[in-house]
Design an enzyme around this catalytic site. Sequence first.
Site, PDB file in Angstrom:
ATOM      1  N   ILE A 163       1.597  -2.840   3.330  1.00 39.03           N
ATOM      2  CA  ILE A 163       2.162  -1.777   2.583  1.00 39.03           C
ATOM      3  C   ILE A 163       2.739  -0.561   3.301  1.00 39.03           C
ATOM      4  O   ILE A 163       3.708   0.005   3.015  1.00 39.03           O
ATOM      5  CB  ILE A 163       1.299  -1.442   1.391  1.00 39.03           C
ATOM      6  CG1 ILE A 163       1.749  -0.521   0.267  1.00 39.03           C
ATOM      7  CG2 ILE A 163       0.060  -0.862   1.853  1.00 39.03           C
ATOM      8  CD1 ILE A 163       2.724  -1.200  -0.617  1.00 39.03           C
ATOM      9  N   SER A 196      -5.664   2.795  12.591  1.00 31.05           N
ATOM     10  CA  SER A 196      -5.785   1.577  12.191  1.00 31.05           C
ATOM     11  C   SER A 196      -6.711   0.942  13.260  1.00 31.05           C
ATOM     12  O   SER A 196      -6.647   1.257  14.373  1.00 31.05           O
ATOM     13  CB  SER A 196      -4.478   1.072  12.124  1.00 31.05           C
ATOM     14  OG  SER A 196      -4.729  -0.248  11.515  1.00 31.05           O
ATOM     15  N   ARG A 197      -7.433  -0.096  12.698  1.00 31.97           N
ATOM     16  CA  ARG A 197      -8.114  -0.808  13.723  1.00 31.97           C
ATOM     17  C   ARG A 197      -7.180  -1.711  14.529  1.00 31.97           C
ATOM     18  O   ARG A 197      -7.358  -1.628  15.965  1.00 31.97           O
ATOM     19  CB  ARG A 197      -9.237  -1.594  13.087  1.00 31.97           C
ATOM     20  CG  ARG A 197     -10.709  -1.232  13.323  1.00 31.97           C
ATOM     21  CD  ARG A 197     -11.669  -2.041  12.622  1.00 31.97           C
ATOM     22  NE  ARG A 197     -11.239  -2.072  11.099  1.00 31.97           N
ATOM     23  CZ  ARG A 197     -12.108  -2.758  10.195  1.00 31.97           C
ATOM     24  NH1 ARG A 197     -13.073  -3.474  10.728  1.00 31.97           N
ATOM     25  NH2 ARG A 197     -11.843  -2.694   9.211  1.00 31.97           N
ATOM     26  N   LYS A 222      -2.690   3.833  -4.848  1.00 32.87           N
ATOM     27  CA  LYS A 222      -3.315   3.112  -5.862  1.00 32.87           C
ATOM     28  C   LYS A 222      -4.008   1.946  -5.677  1.00 32.87           C
ATOM     29  O   LYS A 222      -3.765   1.283  -4.927  1.00 32.87           O
ATOM     30  CB  LYS A 222      -2.231   2.913  -7.269  1.00 32.87           C
ATOM     31  CG  LYS A 222      -1.225   1.940  -6.880  1.00 32.87           C
ATOM     32  CD  LYS A 222      -1.618   0.606  -7.102  1.00 32.87           C
ATOM     33  CE  LYS A 222      -1.142  -0.420  -6.584  1.00 32.87           C
ATOM     34  NZ  LYS A 222      -1.803  -1.781  -6.803  1.00 32.87           N
ATOM     35  N   ASP A 263      -5.360  -5.457  -9.761  1.00 33.17           N
ATOM     36  CA  ASP A 263      -4.764  -4.393  -8.293  1.00 33.17           C
ATOM     37  C   ASP A 263      -3.267  -4.641  -8.769  1.00 33.17           C
ATOM     38  O   ASP A 263      -2.618  -3.207  -8.504  1.00 33.17           O
ATOM     39  CB  ASP A 263      -5.287  -5.296  -7.183  1.00 33.17           C
ATOM     40  CG  ASP A 263      -4.288  -4.436  -5.905  1.00 33.17           C
ATOM     41  OD1 ASP A 263      -4.978  -3.394  -5.305  1.00 33.17           O
ATOM     42  OD2 ASP A 263      -3.259  -5.036  -5.425  1.00 33.17           O
TER      43      ASP A 263
END
Lengths: 307, 307
Positions: free
Chosen positions: A15, A37-38, A91, A169
Amino acid sequence: MAAPGQIALVGIGKIARDQHVPAIAASPDWTLAATVSRNGRIEGVEGFTDLDEMLAARPKIGTVSLCLPPVPRFAAAQAVLRAGRHLMLEKPPGATLAEVRILEEMARAQGVSIFATWHSREAEAVAAAKRWLSGREIREGRITWREDIRKWHPGQDWILEAGGMGVFDPGINALSILTEILPQKLRLISADLDVPENRQAPIAARLEFGGRISADLDFRQEGPQTWDVEFQTDAGHLALRMGGNVLEIDGTPAGGENSIMGEYPALYARMAELVRDGASDVDLAPMMLVADAFLLGRRNVVEAFAF
Amino acid sequence: MAAPGQIALVGIGKIARDQHVPAIAASPDWTLAATVSRNGRIEGVEGFTDLDEMLAARPKIGTVSLCLPPVPRFAAAQAVLRAGRHLMLEKPPGATLAEVRILEEMARAQGVSIFATWHSREAEAVAAAKRWLSGREIREGRITWREDIRKWHPGQDWILEAGGMGVFDPGINALSILTEILPQKLRLISADLDVPENRQAPIAARLEFGGRISADLDFRQEGPQTWDVEFQTDAGHLALRMGGNVLEIDGTPAGGENSIMGEYPALYARMAELVRDGASDVDLAPMMLVADAFLLGRRNVVEAFAF
C-alpha cells in the site's frame, strides 16, 4: 502559509508503494524525507529500520504517516506522538477502539495533529453521492463488497488472525463510505460471520442495518471484483461502484472515473490542511460498526482457508 | 424544586424485583406509577403488557426505566424517547455501540434526559478506592470476577447467545469500576475468550490491559463467588471486594459494607438529579472495552454448557 514540509513513511509494503509514495511525490505540500521499514526501501530516500532512531536522527521531520497492520501500529503511533510529531494513520486507525481514544488524547496533550484516514471517503464519486442522497428518502440499501484475499493480501496471515478483522479489513472501506454519505446514523441489527475452521477472523459477513440496509462482504471472490453501494430512494436509484469511484443514477453514468488514484493525494492534502490549522480528524464511526459486528455477530464455522 | 415524580418500570424480572422496586419505594424523588411486562406484576401498581399503550394511557409518567436484556431494549428505548419521556437504562446500555449513540442523539433532539447506568460504580467503596488510587503509581492490577451463571441467570439462554455478551454481562461491571477509579484510560492488549461449543458468547475470558492490568472473568464458578479488583501501587496494596462494596488497604478493612443495597438507590437519586438539571449521562467506555475484547479476542472452543 508555510508548507507542512517533511514527512516520513513507516511500513514500506504494497500500500505504501502503490499509493502513499506516489501521492507524496505528487503533493505540493509534502517531501518524503525518510522511510522506516524492516525490509522495504524507497530509492533516493533515507531508509531507517528503527522508528525511534529515525525520530531522534531527523528532528525536522514534523509528520509521520503509518502504513502498518493494526496490531503493531499502536506502539509506533505512541512513539511518534511522544516525539511531538503529527500523525497520520492508515485505516483502520487501531486494533481496538480504546487505543484510538488514547492516541487522540495524547495528540491533544502534545499539541499535534492526528488524522485517522478513511481513503474510500476520498474516492471520486463519494461527495456527489452524498449530495444526491441528501433530502431523498432511502427505501432500501445494499452493499456488495467482494474481493479476492489472495490477490490483494497474498500470504498476509495476520488479516485472518485475532485482531486482523478479516473481511472487515476491506469491508470497513464500505462502512466508511456509508457513514459519510448517509444522513442518519447506521445501526447494526444482526451480523452473520463466516469464520474458516483454521482461522480466527471472518472471511465473509452478512450484515443487516436499520432502514433496510444490508451488506454482503466476502473475501473469497475470484474473477470479477465488486465494491458497490446501491440505494433505492423515493426519487430514483443510486449506484456507487468501484469502491466509490463511479456514480450511476438510474443506471446512467453520473460522474467519477474508474481509478482510485485520487484517494491518497486527497488524504495528504487534507493532512496538510489539518497541520496548518492545528486541527485533528478522528472519526471512529466505521470502526464502531465493525466492533458492533463482532459484538453482536453469530459465528458460523466454514471451510478451512489456505493462501 | 419539584420532585421528578412518576416513573414506570419496564421488564419485571429478577433484577427489577430485587433492586429497582425497593430502590424506587425508598426514594424521596420517585413514585412507581406503572409497570410494563409480559408476565411480571408488582402488587398495588398498575401493570401494562404493552409499552406504547402505557405511554399513551399515562401521560404524567415523565420517566421510564428499562430492565430488559440488551437485544430487545433498543425498540423500547426508542419508543420512550419518541414519546418525550426521560430514559434510564440498565447496563449494558445496548446490544451495540451504534444504538447507544442513536439514543443519545434522540434524547438530545427531544430535550429529555438519558442515563446509561453502571450500578457497580455506585457500590459502597468505589469512590473511596478512587480517592486512594489518585496520585499513587499503579504497578500491577488484577481483576477476578467469578460467579455462577446458574445461580444468577438460571435458564437465561439469551446471555450466551450472539449479542448476549456472555461472561461480559457481569464482567462489564468490573470494567465499569475500573474505568471509574483509574486515572488513565485502559487499553486492551489481548483477550482470550472461552466459548462453549454449543453457544455463541464466551463463558470465560482472560484479558490483558496496558499498565500490567489483567482480568480473569468466569461464569462457571461454583461455591464461593469472587468479585475483586486489586492493585499493587508504589504506596501499598488496595483490594476492592464484593463488587466494589468492601475496601481493604494492605489487608486491613478500610470502608464499605458487604451489601449491594446502596447501588440502585444511588442510581435513582442520580437520575432525579439529571432530570432536574436537564442533563444526561452516557459513558460508553466500559462497553467499548467489551467490544474491543470481541474485536481482538482469540476464541477457544470449550465444553458444551447446559443450565
